[in-house]
Design a protein around this motif. Structure first.
Motif, PDB file in Angstrom:
ATOM      1  N   THR A 100       5.438   3.895  -3.374  1.00 56.33           N
ATOM      2  CA  THR A 100       4.676   5.094  -3.039  1.00 56.33           C
ATOM      3  C   THR A 100       4.368   5.143  -1.556  1.00 56.33           C
ATOM      4  OG1 THR A 100       3.675   5.160  -5.248  1.00 56.33           O
ATOM      5  CG2 THR A 100       2.557   6.389  -3.498  1.00 56.33           C
ATOM      6  N   PRO A 119       4.025  12.735  -3.440  1.00 55.90           N
ATOM      7  CA  PRO A 119       3.023  11.909  -2.764  1.00 55.90           C
ATOM      8  C   PRO A 119       2.676  12.399  -1.360  1.00 55.90           C
ATOM      9  CG  PRO A 119       5.151  10.879  -2.508  1.00 55.90           C
ATOM     10  CD  PRO A 119       5.386  12.177  -3.272  1.00 55.90           C
ATOM     11  N   SER A 120       3.105  13.623  -1.000  1.00 53.72           N
ATOM     12  CA  SER A 120       2.778  14.167   0.317  1.00 53.72           C
ATOM     13  C   SER A 120       1.283  14.464   0.394  1.00 53.72           C
ATOM     14  CB  SER A 120       3.566  15.451   0.566  1.00 53.72           C
ATOM     15  OG  SER A 120       3.091  16.484  -0.287  1.00 53.72           O
ATOM     16  N   SER A 143       5.576   8.025   1.093  1.00 52.72           N
ATOM     17  CA  SER A 143       4.597   8.751   1.909  1.00 52.72           C
ATOM     18  C   SER A 143       4.914   8.631   3.390  1.00 52.72           C
ATOM     19  CB  SER A 143       3.185   8.222   1.624  1.00 52.72           C
ATOM     20  OG  SER A 143       2.804   8.466   0.298  1.00 52.72           O
ATOM     21  N   GLU A 180      -3.362   5.113   3.250  1.00 52.30           N
ATOM     22  CA  GLU A 180      -2.068   4.764   2.679  1.00 52.30           C
ATOM     23  C   GLU A 180      -1.997   3.273   2.358  1.00 52.30           C
ATOM     24  OE1 GLU A 180       1.742   4.807   5.080  1.00 52.30           O
ATOM     25  OE2 GLU A 180       1.880   6.700   3.990  1.00 52.30           O
TER      26      GLU A 180
END
Length: 299
Positions: free
Chosen positions: A202, A78-79, A206, A41
């Protein structure tokens, strides 16, 4: 188009591909059986700079910028599951339909979802300090996910004169047991990554989809027994983001699992201790891919 960073004598080729309307950047080097690298991430494909060069002699190695990170355009979901579907579409677009899948942190959760979605297309799986394997997570991540501090960080960092650099320094301080071991290429690429307009939004989306007041949500531990492929779980002993004992628990649930805990290493293992990781990763990939090829020939 920016030039890729030289890696151990190899220069990964920078490419762009359209994945169902999403302009996507990736680095590629080497030849042979494909290995797909999925970053964590808030990161970018250059986090794999030591791994790209270290595997290039025997594999075609592809490192993708996930949507919304680095230079790739964002997607609506965005999972980890949404990203997994996207990465499978990406793999098809670049001709790597049966890759060994290597995921770090958030990318580890994406990798598990990929393996669950298409187990017959994943000869082997590598999870490095993976998300989704236990509730425990650094309290800083919980605070950013469940309080307005996350929104403040998203708004403030781009506006501070040295905001991206300060953020990367803080990430290195928590993520590496010895930040001075992080290569200069990692520092440069991370500053560029967090400076992109979509990276922080993003990342926050997430985090909020994956982390709640009690820690990590949507745990994958209950589904690890469904994975038929050989799986390597690698963890840094000094990981301050997600504790190494989550890797021990994950190994126990896997049908065909191995565990490697690397001392004097934190969460940013692929950048901080690429050499140590490669000592385990190379033989694992060689054995797994060779075994799969032998089994296919016998059919």
């Amino acid at each position: 188009m920016k030039r890729p960073v030289p890696v151990h004598g190899e220069t990964p080729r920078e490419h762009w591909v359209d994945v169902e309307g999403t302009r996507t950047r990736y680095l590629e080097t080497g030849q042979g059986a494909p290995v797909l690298l999925i970053h964590g991430e808030g990161s970018v494909s250059e986090q794999w700079h030591g791994i790209l060069g270290g595997l290039a002699a025997s594999h075609r190695v592809v490192a993708v910028d996930l949507p919304g990170y680095g230079y790739s355009e964002p997607i609506t979901d965005p999972s980890p599951a949404g990203m997994a579907t996207f990465v499978w579409n990406f793999a098809r677009a670049v001709g790597a339909e049966r890759p060994a899948v290597v995921g770090h942190s958030f990318g580890g959760a994406v990798a598990v979802h990929m393996a669950l979605q298409r187990p017959e297309h994943v000869p082997c799986l590598v999870l490095i300090s993976s998300a989704g394997l236990g509730r425990a997570i650094n309290p800083v991540m919980v605070i950013l996910a469940v309080t307005p501090l996350g929104d403040l960080t998203k708004w403030l960092i781009p506006r501070l004169p040295f905001g991206p650099r300060l953020l990367v320094v803080s990430v290195a301080g928590i993520g590496a047991s010895r930040p001075w071991r992080l290569p200069s290429a990692w520092w440069r690429s991370q500053v560029r990554a967090v400076s992109s307009p979509e990276a922080l939004p993003t990342t926050l989306r997430s985090e909020r989809s994956a982390v709640g007041p009690l820690g990590q949500k949507h745990l994958l531990t209950g589904r690890l027994s469904e994975l038929p492929m050989p799986t390597l779980v690698a963890w840094g002993l000094q990981d301050l983001l997600v504790p190494f004992w989550q890797g021990i628990g994950a190994r126990r649930r896997l049908r065909d699992g191995q565990l490697k805990v690397i001392p004097c290493t934190g969460h940013l293992m692929p950048a901080e201790a690429a050499g140590a990781l490669l000592k385990t990763l190379r033989p694992f990939l060689h054995h797994s891919v060779h075994s799969m090829t032998t089994a296919e020939r016998r059919r």
